[in-house]
Write a protein that holds these residues in place. Structure first.
Motif, PDB file in Angstrom:
ATOM      1  N   TYR A 129      -1.222   5.905  17.870  1.00  0.00           N
ATOM      2  CA  TYR A 129       0.013   5.822  17.112  1.00  0.00           C
ATOM      3  C   TYR A 129      -0.295   6.326  15.710  1.00  0.00           C
ATOM      4  N   LEU A 130       0.583   7.110  15.123  1.00  0.00           N
ATOM      5  CA  LEU A 130       0.414   7.629  13.770  1.00  0.00           C
ATOM      6  C   LEU A 130       1.252   6.770  12.836  1.00  0.00           C
ATOM      7  N   VAL A 131       0.621   6.193  11.813  1.00  0.00           N
ATOM      8  CA  VAL A 131       1.294   5.255  10.919  1.00  0.00           C
ATOM      9  C   VAL A 131       1.052   5.647   9.463  1.00  0.00           C
ATOM     10  N   ALA A 132       2.138   5.725   8.693  1.00  0.00           N
ATOM     11  CA  ALA A 132       2.049   5.901   7.242  1.00  0.00           C
ATOM     12  C   ALA A 132       2.303   4.533   6.624  1.00  0.00           C
ATOM     13  N   LEU A 133       1.458   4.155   5.669  1.00  0.00           N
ATOM     14  CA  LEU A 133       1.644   2.861   5.017  1.00  0.00           C
ATOM     15  C   LEU A 133       1.347   2.958   3.532  1.00  0.00           C
ATOM     16  N   ALA A 134       1.957   2.049   2.778  1.00  0.00           N
ATOM     17  CA  ALA A 134       1.793   2.046   1.326  1.00  0.00           C
ATOM     18  C   ALA A 134       1.468   0.633   0.853  1.00  0.00           C
ATOM     19  N   LEU A 135       0.410   0.512   0.080  1.00  0.00           N
ATOM     20  CA  LEU A 135       0.070  -0.756  -0.556  1.00  0.00           C
ATOM     21  C   LEU A 135       0.625  -0.694  -1.963  1.00  0.00           C
ATOM     22  N   VAL A 136       1.692  -1.453  -2.219  1.00  0.00           N
ATOM     23  CA  VAL A 136       2.370  -1.384  -3.503  1.00  0.00           C
ATOM     24  C   VAL A 136       2.743  -2.776  -4.002  1.00  0.00           C
ATOM     25  N   GLU A 137       3.130  -2.811  -5.261  1.00  0.00           N
ATOM     26  CA  GLU A 137       3.735  -3.994  -5.844  1.00  0.00           C
ATOM     27  C   GLU A 137       5.095  -3.563  -6.393  1.00  0.00           C
ATOM     28  N   ILE A 138       6.101  -4.364  -6.102  1.00  0.00           N
ATOM     29  CA  ILE A 138       7.445  -4.122  -6.615  1.00  0.00           C
ATOM     30  C   ILE A 138       7.812  -5.335  -7.443  1.00  0.00           C
ATOM     31  N   SER A 139       7.998  -5.120  -8.738  1.00  0.00           N
ATOM     32  CA  SER A 139       8.235  -6.215  -9.686  1.00  0.00           C
ATOM     33  C   SER A 139       7.141  -7.273  -9.596  1.00  0.00           C
ATOM     34  N   GLY A 140       5.901  -6.832  -9.421  1.00  0.00           N
ATOM     35  CA  GLY A 140       4.766  -7.740  -9.372  1.00  0.00           C
ATOM     36  C   GLY A 140       4.565  -8.436  -8.042  1.00  0.00           C
ATOM     37  N   SER A 174      12.716   1.005  -5.137  1.00  0.00           N
ATOM     38  CA  SER A 174      12.465   0.952  -6.576  1.00  0.00           C
ATOM     39  C   SER A 174      13.665   0.372  -7.328  1.00  0.00           C
ATOM     40  N   ASP A 175      14.822   0.264  -6.688  1.00  0.00           N
ATOM     41  CA  ASP A 175      15.977  -0.404  -7.294  1.00  0.00           C
ATOM     42  C   ASP A 175      15.682  -1.894  -7.523  1.00  0.00           C
ATOM     43  N   GLU A 176      14.728  -2.438  -6.761  1.00  0.00           N
ATOM     44  CA  GLU A 176      14.375  -3.854  -6.875  1.00  0.00           C
ATOM     45  C   GLU A 176      13.531  -4.138  -8.118  1.00  0.00           C
ATOM     46  N   GLY A 177      12.950  -3.112  -8.712  1.00  0.00           N
ATOM     47  CA  GLY A 177      12.124  -3.292  -9.894  1.00  0.00           C
ATOM     48  C   GLY A 177      11.039  -2.243  -9.965  1.00  0.00           C
ATOM     49  N   PRO A 178      10.186  -2.370 -10.987  1.00  0.00           N
ATOM     50  CA  PRO A 178       9.098  -1.393 -11.161  1.00  0.00           C
ATOM     51  C   PRO A 178       8.181  -1.347  -9.949  1.00  0.00           C
ATOM     52  N   LEU A 179       7.775  -0.141  -9.606  1.00  0.00           N
ATOM     53  CA  LEU A 179       6.922   0.120  -8.456  1.00  0.00           C
ATOM     54  C   LEU A 179       5.539   0.523  -8.958  1.00  0.00           C
ATOM     55  N   GLN A 180       4.497  -0.099  -8.390  1.00  0.00           N
ATOM     56  CA  GLN A 180       3.134   0.205  -8.810  1.00  0.00           C
ATOM     57  C   GLN A 180       2.224   0.257  -7.588  1.00  0.00           C
ATOM     58  N   ARG A 181       1.299   1.223  -7.582  1.00  0.00           N
ATOM     59  CA  ARG A 181       0.312   1.288  -6.502  1.00  0.00           C
ATOM     60  C   ARG A 181      -0.614   0.082  -6.602  1.00  0.00           C
ATOM     61  N   ALA A 182      -0.978  -0.482  -5.469  1.00  0.00           N
ATOM     62  CA  ALA A 182      -1.832  -1.671  -5.462  1.00  0.00           C
ATOM     63  C   ALA A 182      -3.286  -1.356  -5.161  1.00  0.00           C
ATOM     64  N   ALA A 183      -3.584  -0.134  -4.709  1.00  0.00           N
ATOM     65  CA  ALA A 183      -4.961   0.208  -4.342  1.00  0.00           C
ATOM     66  C   ALA A 183      -5.349   1.588  -4.866  1.00  0.00           C
ATOM     67  N   GLY A 184      -4.827   1.966  -6.016  1.00  0.00           N
ATOM     68  CA  GLY A 184      -5.172   3.258  -6.596  1.00  0.00           C
ATOM     69  C   GLY A 184      -4.901   4.409  -5.642  1.00  0.00           C
ATOM     70  N   ASP A 185      -5.850   5.332  -5.527  1.00  0.00           N
ATOM     71  CA  ASP A 185      -5.689   6.497  -4.660  1.00  0.00           C
ATOM     72  C   ASP A 185      -5.587   6.134  -3.177  1.00  0.00           C
ATOM     73  N   GLY A 186      -6.030   4.948  -2.803  1.00  0.00           N
ATOM     74  CA  GLY A 186      -5.955   4.503  -1.417  1.00  0.00           C
ATOM     75  C   GLY A 186      -4.667   3.750  -1.105  1.00  0.00           C
ATOM     76  N   SER A 187      -3.685   3.856  -1.951  1.00  0.00           N
ATOM     77  CA  SER A 187      -2.434   3.111  -1.759  1.00  0.00           C
ATOM     78  C   SER A 187      -1.492   3.741  -0.747  1.00  0.00           C
ATOM     79  N   LEU A 188      -1.615   5.016  -0.522  1.00  0.00           N
ATOM     80  CA  LEU A 188      -0.736   5.722   0.409  1.00  0.00           C
ATOM     81  C   LEU A 188      -1.609   6.349   1.498  1.00  0.00           C
ATOM     82  N   LEU A 189      -1.529   5.777   2.698  1.00  0.00           N
ATOM     83  CA  LEU A 189      -2.430   6.180   3.781  1.00  0.00           C
ATOM     84  C   LEU A 189      -1.665   6.600   5.023  1.00  0.00           C
ATOM     85  N   LEU A 190      -2.303   7.455   5.788  1.00  0.00           N
ATOM     86  CA  LEU A 190      -1.815   7.842   7.104  1.00  0.00           C
ATOM     87  C   LEU A 190      -2.965   7.568   8.057  1.00  0.00           C
TER      88      LEU A 190
END
Length: 129
Positions: free
Chosen positions: A6-17, A57-73
């Motif tokens: 299975y091919l999965v795209a995932l993002a480790l983020v924080e939205i409004s903390g 992002s309408d919910e609040g500020p968006l920030q990566r939670a794992a630097g360059d490894g925050s957006l993975l496939l």
């Protein structure tokens, strides 16, 4: 097809903390699983995930939670996707260590890439880790 990952795209983020780990995925044909790079299927999943993040992002500020490894496939067996990935996600969302999540994820996937973008360049995939 059952043996194709299975091919999965995932993002480790924080939205409004607050942590979030949105993901999207699809099964792939065996031939696609053997290709050197995820190609158009990967780009499509990345776009879908990024559009979902943009909407959130309408919910609040968006920030990566794992630097360059925050957006993975990642390529992951279907049974792992349905049984173990939800447990990893729940653990991380409830305050688990980011590095523990990334290390555990590495142990579950067959292949993985960081999704990257450079100005004037198309979306690209860099082998992860």
């Amino acid at each position: 097809m059952a043996d194709a990952p299975y091919l999965v795209a995932l993002a480790l983020v924080e939205i409004s903390g607050k942590r979030a780990l949105p993901l999207t995925g699809r099964s792939q044909a065996a031939a696609a699983a053997e290709a050197a790079e995820p190609g158009e299927a990967g780009r499509s999943l990345a776009l879908e995930l990024l559009l979902r993040l943009w909407q959130r992002s309408d919910e609040g500020p968006l920030q990566r939670a794992a630097g360059d490894g925050s957006l993975l496939l990642v390529e992951i067996p279907m049974e792992v996707m349905s049984e173990q990935l939800p447990l990893l996600k729940a653990s991380w969302l409830s305050g688990g260590e980011t590095q523990v999540l990334l290390d555990s994820l590495q142990g579950l996937v067959s292949r993985a890439w960081r999704i990257t973008f450079a100005k004037y360049e198309p979306v690209s995939f860099i082998a992860w880790p």
